[in-house]
Every structure is written in structure tokens, then in C-alpha cells.
Write a protein that holds these residues in place. Structure first.
Motif, PDB file in Angstrom:
ATOM      1  N   MET A 137       0.810  -1.206   0.000  1.00 45.20           N
ATOM      2  CA  MET A 137       0.000   0.000   0.000  1.00 45.20           C
ATOM      3  C   MET A 137       0.850   1.267   0.000  1.00 45.20           C
ATOM      4  O   MET A 137       0.380   2.344  -0.378  1.00 45.20           O
ATOM      5  N   ALA A 138       2.100   1.161   0.437  1.00 44.61           N
ATOM      6  CA  ALA A 138       2.963   2.338   0.551  1.00 44.61           C
ATOM      7  C   ALA A 138       3.340   2.864  -0.830  1.00 44.61           C
ATOM      8  O   ALA A 138       3.352   2.129  -1.821  1.00 44.61           O
ATOM      9  N   VAL A 139       3.641   4.167  -0.882  1.00 48.19           N
ATOM     10  CA  VAL A 139       4.173   4.762  -2.109  1.00 48.19           C
ATOM     11  C   VAL A 139       5.673   4.512  -2.112  1.00 48.19           C
ATOM     12  O   VAL A 139       6.404   5.042  -1.273  1.00 48.19           O
ATOM     13  N   SER A 140       6.129   3.685  -3.040  1.00 47.96           N
ATOM     14  CA  SER A 140       7.531   3.298  -3.036  1.00 47.96           C
ATOM     15  C   SER A 140       8.061   3.188  -4.455  1.00 47.96           C
ATOM     16  O   SER A 140       7.304   3.062  -5.420  1.00 47.96           O
ATOM     17  N   THR A 141       9.382   3.248  -4.566  1.00 45.04           N
ATOM     18  CA  THR A 141      10.082   3.030  -5.825  1.00 45.04           C
ATOM     19  C   THR A 141      11.247   2.096  -5.513  1.00 45.04           C
ATOM     20  O   THR A 141      11.413   1.645  -4.369  1.00 45.04           O
ATOM     21  N   ASP A 142      12.078   1.831  -6.502  1.00 47.76           N
ATOM     22  CA  ASP A 142      13.264   1.014  -6.257  1.00 47.76           C
ATOM     23  C   ASP A 142      14.211   1.692  -5.275  1.00 47.76           C
ATOM     24  O   ASP A 142      15.064   1.038  -4.669  1.00 47.76           O
ATOM     25  N   GLU A 143      14.067   2.995  -5.124  1.00 46.58           N
ATOM     26  CA  GLU A 143      14.966   3.754  -4.258  1.00 46.58           C
ATOM     27  C   GLU A 143      14.543   3.762  -2.793  1.00 46.58           C
ATOM     28  O   GLU A 143      15.349   4.056  -1.918  1.00 46.58           O
ATOM     29  N   GLY A 144      13.262   3.485  -2.511  1.00 49.06           N
ATOM     30  CA  GLY A 144      12.836   3.518  -1.118  1.00 49.06           C
ATOM     31  C   GLY A 144      11.341   3.673  -0.970  1.00 49.06           C
ATOM     32  O   GLY A 144      10.568   3.520  -1.916  1.00 49.06           O
ATOM     33  N   VAL A 145      10.933   4.004   0.253  1.00 50.02           N
ATOM     34  CA  VAL A 145       9.522   4.188   0.614  1.00 50.02           C
ATOM     35  C   VAL A 145       9.324   5.652   0.982  1.00 50.02           C
ATOM     36  O   VAL A 145       9.964   6.166   1.894  1.00 50.02           O
ATOM     37  N   PHE A 146       8.394   6.318   0.301  1.00 48.98           N
ATOM     38  CA  PHE A 146       8.289   7.762   0.451  1.00 48.98           C
ATOM     39  C   PHE A 146       6.914   8.248   0.899  1.00 48.98           C
ATOM     40  O   PHE A 146       6.726   9.435   1.137  1.00 48.98           O
ATOM     41  N   GLY A 147       5.959   7.338   1.015  1.00 42.46           N
ATOM     42  CA  GLY A 147       4.638   7.693   1.510  1.00 42.46           C
ATOM     43  C   GLY A 147       4.033   6.534   2.271  1.00 42.46           C
ATOM     44  O   GLY A 147       3.998   5.412   1.774  1.00 42.46           O
ATOM     45  N   ILE A 148       3.574   6.776   3.504  1.00 47.76           N
ATOM     46  CA  ILE A 148       2.987   5.734   4.353  1.00 47.76           C
ATOM     47  C   ILE A 148       1.485   5.952   4.464  1.00 47.76           C
ATOM     48  O   ILE A 148       1.043   6.983   4.978  1.00 47.76           O
ATOM     49  N   PRO A 149       0.662   5.019   3.981  1.00 46.65           N
ATOM     50  CA  PRO A 149      -0.791   5.179   4.139  1.00 46.65           C
ATOM     51  C   PRO A 149      -1.156   5.074   5.609  1.00 46.65           C
ATOM     52  O   PRO A 149      -0.613   4.232   6.327  1.00 46.65           O
ATOM     53  N   TYR A 150      -2.053   5.925   6.054  1.00 48.54           N
ATOM     54  CA  TYR A 150      -2.376   5.896   7.485  1.00 48.54           C
ATOM     55  C   TYR A 150      -3.865   5.694   7.769  1.00 48.54           C
ATOM     56  O   TYR A 150      -4.281   5.651   8.929  1.00 48.54           O
ATOM     57  N   VAL A 151      -4.662   5.551   6.739  1.00 48.08           N
ATOM     58  CA  VAL A 151      -6.085   5.300   6.950  1.00 48.08           C
ATOM     59  C   VAL A 151      -6.646   4.607   5.719  1.00 48.08           C
ATOM     60  O   VAL A 151      -6.238   4.886   4.595  1.00 48.08           O
ATOM     61  N   VAL A 152      -7.535   3.665   5.942  1.00 50.65           N
ATOM     62  CA  VAL A 152      -8.306   3.058   4.867  1.00 50.65           C
ATOM     63  C   VAL A 152      -9.711   3.626   4.965  1.00 50.65           C
ATOM     64  O   VAL A 152     -10.311   3.629   6.045  1.00 50.65           O
ATOM     65  N   GLU A 153     -10.222   4.110   3.861  1.00 51.59           N
ATOM     66  CA  GLU A 153     -11.542   4.739   3.871  1.00 51.59           C
ATOM     67  C   GLU A 153     -12.431   4.128   2.799  1.00 51.59           C
ATOM     68  O   GLU A 153     -11.964   3.416   1.911  1.00 51.59           O
ATOM     69  N   GLY A 154     -13.703   4.408   2.908  1.00 54.56           N
ATOM     70  CA  GLY A 154     -14.635   3.918   1.911  1.00 54.56           C
ATOM     71  C   GLY A 154     -15.716   4.945   1.635  1.00 54.56           C
ATOM     72  O   GLY A 154     -16.050   5.753   2.507  1.00 54.56           O
ATOM     73  N   TYR A 155     -16.238   4.922   0.422  1.00 52.76           N
ATOM     74  CA  TYR A 155     -17.357   5.815   0.124  1.00 52.76           C
ATOM     75  C   TYR A 155     -18.361   5.107  -0.767  1.00 52.76           C
ATOM     76  O   TYR A 155     -18.057   4.118  -1.453  1.00 52.76           O
ATOM     77  N   GLY A 156     -19.569   5.603  -0.737  1.00 49.74           N
ATOM     78  CA  GLY A 156     -20.666   5.035  -1.504  1.00 49.74           C
ATOM     79  C   GLY A 156     -21.861   5.952  -1.379  1.00 49.74           C
ATOM     80  O   GLY A 156     -21.717   7.163  -1.173  1.00 49.74           O
ATOM     81  N   ILE A 157     -23.036   5.390  -1.501  1.00 50.50           N
ATOM     82  CA  ILE A 157     -24.269   6.158  -1.303  1.00 50.50           C
ATOM     83  C   ILE A 157     -24.722   5.948   0.137  1.00 50.50           C
ATOM     84  O   ILE A 157     -25.111   4.838   0.519  1.00 50.50           O
ATOM     85  N   ILE A 158     -24.629   6.986   0.937  1.00 50.66           N
ATOM     86  CA  ILE A 158     -25.112   6.921   2.321  1.00 50.66           C
ATOM     87  C   ILE A 158     -26.634   7.072   2.300  1.00 50.66           C
ATOM     88  O   ILE A 158     -27.160   7.948   1.610  1.00 50.66           O
ATOM     89  N   TYR A 159     -27.322   6.214   3.038  1.00 44.24           N
ATOM     90  CA  TYR A 159     -28.774   6.366   3.088  1.00 44.24           C
ATOM     91  C   TYR A 159     -29.286   6.331   4.522  1.00 44.24           C
ATOM     92  O   TYR A 159     -28.657   5.765   5.418  1.00 44.24           O
ATOM     93  N   ASN A 160     -30.423   6.981   4.712  1.00 37.51           N
ATOM     94  CA  ASN A 160     -31.106   7.029   5.999  1.00 37.51           C
ATOM     95  C   ASN A 160     -32.111   5.883   6.017  1.00 37.51           C
ATOM     96  O   ASN A 160     -33.136   5.935   5.337  1.00 37.51           O
ATOM     97  N   ASP A 161     -31.805   4.863   6.797  1.00 33.61           N
ATOM     98  CA  ASP A 161     -32.641   3.665   6.781  1.00 33.61           C
ATOM     99  C   ASP A 161     -34.038   3.918   7.332  1.00 33.61           C
ATOM    100  O   ASP A 161     -34.995   3.223   6.950  1.00 33.61           O
ATOM    101  N   ALA A 162     -34.186   4.902   8.190  1.00 34.74           N
ATOM    102  CA  ALA A 162     -35.521   5.220   8.709  1.00 34.74           C
ATOM    103  C   ALA A 162     -36.433   5.679   7.574  1.00 34.74           C
ATOM    104  O   ALA A 162     -37.613   5.285   7.501  1.00 34.74           O
ATOM    105  N   ILE A 163     -35.895   6.497   6.675  1.00 31.14           N
ATOM    106  CA  ILE A 163     -36.684   6.950   5.527  1.00 31.14           C
ATOM    107  C   ILE A 163     -36.936   5.796   4.572  1.00 31.14           C
ATOM    108  O   ILE A 163     -38.027   5.645   4.015  1.00 31.14           O
TER     109      ILE A 163
END
Length: 457
Positions: A137-163
Motif C-alpha cells: 500500500m505504501a508509495v515506493s520506488t526502487d529507491e525507497g519508501v516515500f509515503g505511508i498510508p495511514y487510513v483506509v476509507e470507503g465511500y458510496g451512497i449513504i442512506y437514511n434507513d428510517a426513511i
């Protein structure tokens, strides 16, 4: 995302009680970065300080609280500045050349790394990288690791189940359970019926306003645009393209038109609408659905007069009419990668890494991460009990743990540039205002993609 899902669950199995998900240059430059990293490991953190440039305005207050707590515990100063919505890259460009430049900042995946590779420290020997469950998951090249992911997120259609349950109870409802909505055709049928019965449901429209004001259109020019790009990449078995056909443009149009024509407001007003407007409509019960991510729970619950209960906040995948989408889940991944300024003082580099380590390994830091920031983290330092408890984070975990579904990768980190996304967003505004045809929007998407990719080479 299947690889991400598999790697995360392998990591969890090996780590027993870890949360089920918990969601380049050459030559001399390589030697310089290695030397920087070695120096960073031996610097005296007691003399260093941290300057973090925050990406998300909605969590600015939380980051300030974190900084204050860290100062109280360690005596180390942590300065937090927050870029305005949609202005992170320009803000970072302005700040990075200052004497007091950010020591901790974010890059937006591999494309973002190309913009900031002269300022990113090699993190392959860092403690935080060692805790990453899936190092792919990290941003890396043959030279090294230059970005560390720190959160996994998700998106979609949020709905109000009461409605939704209120709709299901109406005579002639098109479904008996929300579970029946598993493709675009069924989603469209239900949405249009709900829109026709909006008075009975006590709503102004099914979907909250499609925010198309400049800087407020990221849900459409980035997040929604990810879906057709994901499917085109999947067809071509690639993760990037210098030229794109926009093969699934009609699928994008399917869902975008559904949002716009079954909304709380007239389409002609959308270029003046903000994300805040949209989320307030959902929070106040004026809309049954809204496209956004798990980070939106704070926006919903924080609205004065909010009527939506936590147990009623759920996710649906973003269906667009693609063949086989009955097995599609939500869009899950990350665009959030920590980088350390390689041109900062060695003591500030170490202080910044120490701060990040504290945040994701200490009890107090992890409490902030899960309870205040609501992060689903990709690190082995979090137990199952340390997962976020907000309803949308739980929904992300539910979808990513469902082995019967495939989740849509976040491919928008490969988009050519912010300029490309802004141009597409402006075109969408012209389309909803009736000043641009869809064919023209499609042509702009294809042409701007190619032009921006060429400029980046």
C-alpha cells in the motif's frame, strides 16, 4: 482492492486480535535520501519540532487537540495548519519553500509523489513502516519508501434507513428490503418512485444537493469519476493510462443524472451548492441519500438539529449499470499518505516521525485515531477493540470483510492532475446548467486527461 483485502486479512490472521481491517530520481539523489534517513534516525528529538499541514478541514479541531496533548506529554511543539478545501497542493507549494516549512505532509499516491519527490524522506527503515499490514500500500520506488498510508476509507451512497423503511411501508413500494437494491436498474426504479412520493416521505428530494461550487465538487470530479476509470483499468488490466477512452462515460452519466434529477434542489442551482449544504440536508432529514465517505459521519452528527440516528446511517454501493455489478461493493482505499520533509532539519524529521509513531502506537494516540478521527487504520498496532465505533466506519468494515463482493479500488490517485479534475468539475457544472452537452463533457475528459498526462512526462 482484492489484493488489499486479502493482504489485510492475512495480516490480521497472523496478528490474532488485530482489528479485522482496522479501514524518483536517480544517482546522487538516492544517496542523499539514504543519508537523510540515517541522520534522521540519530537526531536528538528533544530539540526538534513538528509542523503538520493537514489535508481535511473537517478534522482541523481534532488535529489541534492531538497537537496540544502531544505537547503536554512530550514537550515537543506540534504546529498544525489546515489547507482550505480543494487547496492542499497550492498551499503545500507555498509552504514547502519557507524557512519554517511543513515537516509532515501528505502526498496523493504515486502521482503526488512525482510532484514532491524532492521533499520526501525515505521511510523504509522507519518504525511506522514496519507496522504497516500490507506494505504494497505504501508509495515506493526502487529507491525507497516515500509515503505511508495511514487510513483506509470507503465511500458510496449513504442512506437514511428510517426513511427507506418508511418508503418500504408505502403501498406500491418497489422493494420489500433495501437488500434488493443491487444494481443500477433497481436503484433507479426505487429512487424515482421515492422522488414521486417525496411528500409522503416528508423529504425535499431523494438525493441531497450535488455540490458543484468551485472547490466543492470533489465528490463528482474525483470520487464518482473513479468508477468509470476503475472499470476501464480493469478491462485493460492496468493501473494507469496515458490516454483514456472514457469507455464507461454513459455509466457515469447514469448515476450523475439520477443524483441531479431526483434531488432536493433544481439542477440550475447546483453550481452554488457546497458539501456543507449537501450534508446538512441529509442530517436534517430533507434527503434520503447522499454520496460521501465514512468521514461524513462527523459532518452528519455535528449538524445542529440533526435528526438522523446513528443506527439508521448505512451504505449502498454506487451502481452505474456495469455488467456484473450485483457483486460490487463500495469504493475502498486511501489517498492519504504521510511523508516527511527530506529538506527539514534532521531533528525536525525525527520529531515528526516520533509524533507519527506516538499517534499510531501509544494508547492515547490510538484513542484519538479511532474515537476522534474515526480512522480505519492499516497498522498492526490496533486491536479489534480499537476499531472506530461510528456507523459509517462499521459499514466500511462490513463491506471489506464480505468475501462475496469486490470493492472498487481508489484509482483516482492516478488522475493526471488537480487541473484535470477542476476542468471536469467545471464541465459538470456547465452540463447541469444546460450549457454543455454530455458529448462535450466526455470529449473534455478524454482530451484533458491526455494533455495533462503529457505535461507530467
Amino acid at each position: 482492492m482484492k489484493r488489499l483485502k486479502k493482504a489485510l486479512f492475512i495480516g490480521l490472521a497472523a496478528l490474532t486480535t488485530v482489528a479485522m481491517l482496522t479501514a524518483c530520481s536517480g544517482g546522487d539523489k538516492k544517496d542523499d535520501k539514504a543519508a537523510d534517513n540515517k541522520t534522521e534516525q540519530t537526531a536528538d528529538a528533544g530539540t526538534g519540532k513538528v509542523y503538520y499541514l493537514n489535508f481535511k478541514p473537517e478534522v482541523e479541531e481534532t488535529w489541534n487537540k492531538i497537537a496540544q496533548t502531544y505537547k503536554e506529554e512530550t514537550g515537543v511543539d506540534v504546529k498544525v495548519e489546515t489547507a482550505a478545501s480543494g487547496q492542499y497542493e497550492p498551499t503545500l507549494k507555498a509552504e514547502i519553500t519557507k524557512d519554517d516549512a511543513p515537516t509532515l505532509f501528505q502526498i496523493n499516491g504515486p502521482v503526488g509523489y512525482q510532484n514532491w519527490k524532492d521533499y520526501t524522506l525515505d521511510l523504509k527503515d522507519s518504525e511506522i513502516y514496519s507496522h504497516l499490514l500490507n506494505k504494497d500500500m505504501a508509495v515506493s520506488t526502487d529507491e525507497g519508501v516515500f509515503g505511508i498510508p495511514y487510513v483506509v476509507e470507503g465511500y458510496g451512497i449513504i442512506y437514511n434507513d428510517a426513511i427507506m423503511q418508511k418508503y418500504i411501508a408505502l403501498d406500491g413500494a418497489k422493494i420489500k428490503s433495501v437488500d434488493e437494491i443491487n444494481n443500477f436498474a433497481k436503484l433507479k426504479e426505487v429512487v424515482e418512485d421515492m422522488q414521486a412520493k417525496k411528500a409522503d416521505l416528508g423529504i425535499d428530494g431523494v438525493f441531497a444537493a450535488t455540490s458543484l461550487a468551485p472547490g466543492e465538487d470533489w465528490r463528482w470530479q474525483t470520487h464518482l469519476a473513479n468508477l468509470p476509470v476503475y472499470y476501464e483499468y480493469r478491462d485493460d488490466k492496468v493501473k494507469n493510462l496515458d490516454e483514456i477512452k472514457f469507455t464507461y462515460s454513459d455509466n457515469y452519466k447514469n448515476i450523475f443524472d439520477l443524483y441531479v434529477t431526483n434531488s432536493t434542489v433544481d439542477p440550475s442551482t447546483l453550481t452554488g451548492k457546497t458539501v456543507t449544504d449537501s450534508m446538512a440536508e441529509f442530517a436534517l432529514g430533507k434527503a434520503a441519500m447522499v454520496q460521501n465517505g465514512n468521514w461524513a459521519w462527523g459532518q452528519i452528527s455535528g449538524v445542529e438539529g440533526n435528526t438522523v440516528k446513528a443506527e439508521d446511517v448505512k451504505f449502498l454501493p454506487i451502481y452505474t449499470g456495469v455488467s456484473g455489478e450485483e457483486k460490487q461493493g463500495i469504493c475502498a482505499g486511501t489517498e492519504n499518505f504521510f511523508s516527511i520533509n527530506s529538506q527539514a532539519k534532521p531533528e525536525d524529521q525525527k520529531a515528526s516521525l516520533d509524533f507519527v509513531n506516538w499517534l499510531f502506537t501509544s494508547e492515547k494516540g490510538k484513542e484519538y485515531v479511532t474515537k476522534d478521527l474515526g480512522f480505519i487504520t492499516p497498522f498492526d498496532t490496533f486491536t479489534e477493540a480499537e476499531s472506530p465505533d461510528d456507523p459509517l466506519a462499521k459499514e466500511v468494515i462490513k463491506y471489506m470483510s464480505n468475501q462475496d463482493l469486490y470493492n472498487v479500488d481508489w484509482n483516482f490517485t492516478s488522475f493526471p492532475s488537480q487541473a484535470f479534475k477542476d476542468a471536469f468539475g467545471q464541465a459538470l457544472g456547465q452540463y447541469t446548467s444546460g450549457n454543455m452537452t454530455w458529448d462535450d463533457v466526455k470529449a473534455l475528459f478524454i482530451n484533458e486527461w491526455k494533455a495533462e498526462k503529457e505535461m507530467a512526462q
